[in-house]
Scaffold this active site. Structure first.
Site, PDB file in Angstrom:
ATOM      1  N   ASP A 152      41.733  -9.798  19.603  1.00  0.00           N
ATOM      2  CA  ASP A 152      41.009  -9.097  20.663  1.00  0.00           C
ATOM      3  C   ASP A 152      40.101 -10.090  21.371  1.00  0.00           C
ATOM      4  OD1 ASP A 152      39.142  -9.347  18.625  1.00  0.00           O
ATOM      5  OD2 ASP A 152      38.447  -7.297  18.720  1.00  0.00           O
ATOM      6  N   HIS A 172      45.575 -17.235  12.508  1.00  0.00           N
ATOM      7  CA  HIS A 172      44.712 -17.214  13.677  1.00  0.00           C
ATOM      8  C   HIS A 172      43.929 -18.525  13.737  1.00  0.00           C
ATOM      9  CE1 HIS A 172      41.412 -16.015  16.334  1.00  0.00           C
ATOM     10  NE2 HIS A 172      42.237 -15.091  16.778  1.00  0.00           N
ATOM     11  N   TYR A 184      36.934 -12.238  23.109  1.00  0.00           N
ATOM     12  CA  TYR A 184      35.632 -12.698  22.613  1.00  0.00           C
ATOM     13  C   TYR A 184      34.602 -11.597  22.857  1.00  0.00           C
ATOM     14  CZ  TYR A 184      37.803 -17.341  22.653  1.00  0.00           C
ATOM     15  OH  TYR A 184      38.632 -18.414  22.439  1.00  0.00           O
ATOM     16  N   PHE A 202      41.977 -16.325  24.318  1.00  0.00           N
ATOM     17  CA  PHE A 202      41.418 -17.585  23.828  1.00  0.00           C
ATOM     18  C   PHE A 202      40.690 -18.398  24.899  1.00  0.00           C
ATOM     19  CE2 PHE A 202      45.054 -16.793  20.951  1.00  0.00           C
ATOM     20  CZ  PHE A 202      44.355 -16.697  19.753  1.00  0.00           C
TER      21      PHE A 202
END
Length: 212
Positions: A54, A175, A56, A66
């Site tokens: 999801d 991740h 930031y 990202f």
């Protein structure tokens, strides 16, 4: 996409999601940027899908998974850039803007497209976004050939079931948080060079990963 996402039906997933967001005082990215990934990388231009979790939750979400728009790198970006350098060479710059990748056909997508400030995973409730991104992945899988899917993290891995692996390619890794094991795994997987090799094998131009 599925009829559940018709925005004019208040009982549809999008109708319920709109109602949910209207009650949220502080969420990211802002409404005008929620679907930025699709504007930056049209469906008919997608060569690679990078799927994260999801956005930031500190207010820096841009609508591209990202990516940020300054030079204060997040832990995830530090891991990503280190993996790029270990795999294909030195990156050309070190700010957080990944839009050059999007311009080259890399869809930067999260499994959930919004988040409450300071509360990671907060907009996973209801499953609305998950069903929406399921539809996106299914659409890409049906209409594009071939696409390389880079699935980073457990939530992203859950989408593998939606991808036709006889036509497309799926590469999975942890991740890219900046703890040692995730960095080593992402770097060791060589997702960036493998993706380019697969694209070139099908007559497509490689992604210039060092543009980011």
């Amino acid at each position: 996409m599925d009829n559940a996402f018709r925005g004019d039906d208040p009982e549809s997933d999008i109708g319920q999601l709109n109602a949910f967001l209207s009650e949220e005082p502080d969420f990211y990215p802002p409404r005008e940027r929620i679907f930025r990934a699709f504007d930056a990388t049209p469906l008919d231009e997608i060569k690679v899908v990078i799927l994260g979790q999801d956005p930031y939750h500190d207010g820096r979400a841009t609508g591209l998974a990202f990516s940020v728009e300054d030079d204060r790198l997040t832990p995830s970006l530090r891991s990503i850039y280190a993996a790029v350098e270990a795999d294909v060479g030195h990156t050309a710059k070190r700010d957080g803007d990944l839009s050059p990748w999007a311009e080259e056909g890399v869809l930067l997508l999260n499994t959930v497209l919004t988040v409450r400030r300071g509360a990671p995973g907060s907009h996973s409730v209801g499953g609305w976004w998950q069903r929406f991104t399921d539809c996106v992945i299914e659409l890409i899988s049906k209409q594009h050939d071939p696409v390389v899917f880079l699935l980073w993290g457990k939530r992203a891995w859950s989408k593998a079931r939606l991808i036709d692996t006889e036509r497309h390619y799926v590469l999975a890794a942890a991740h890219p948080r900046a703890h040692k094991n995730a960095l080593l795994q992402l770097a060791g997987c060589k997702h960036f060079s493998i993706a380019n090799h697969l694209l070139e094998a099908h007559g497509q131009s490689p992604v210039r990963w060092d543009r980011a």
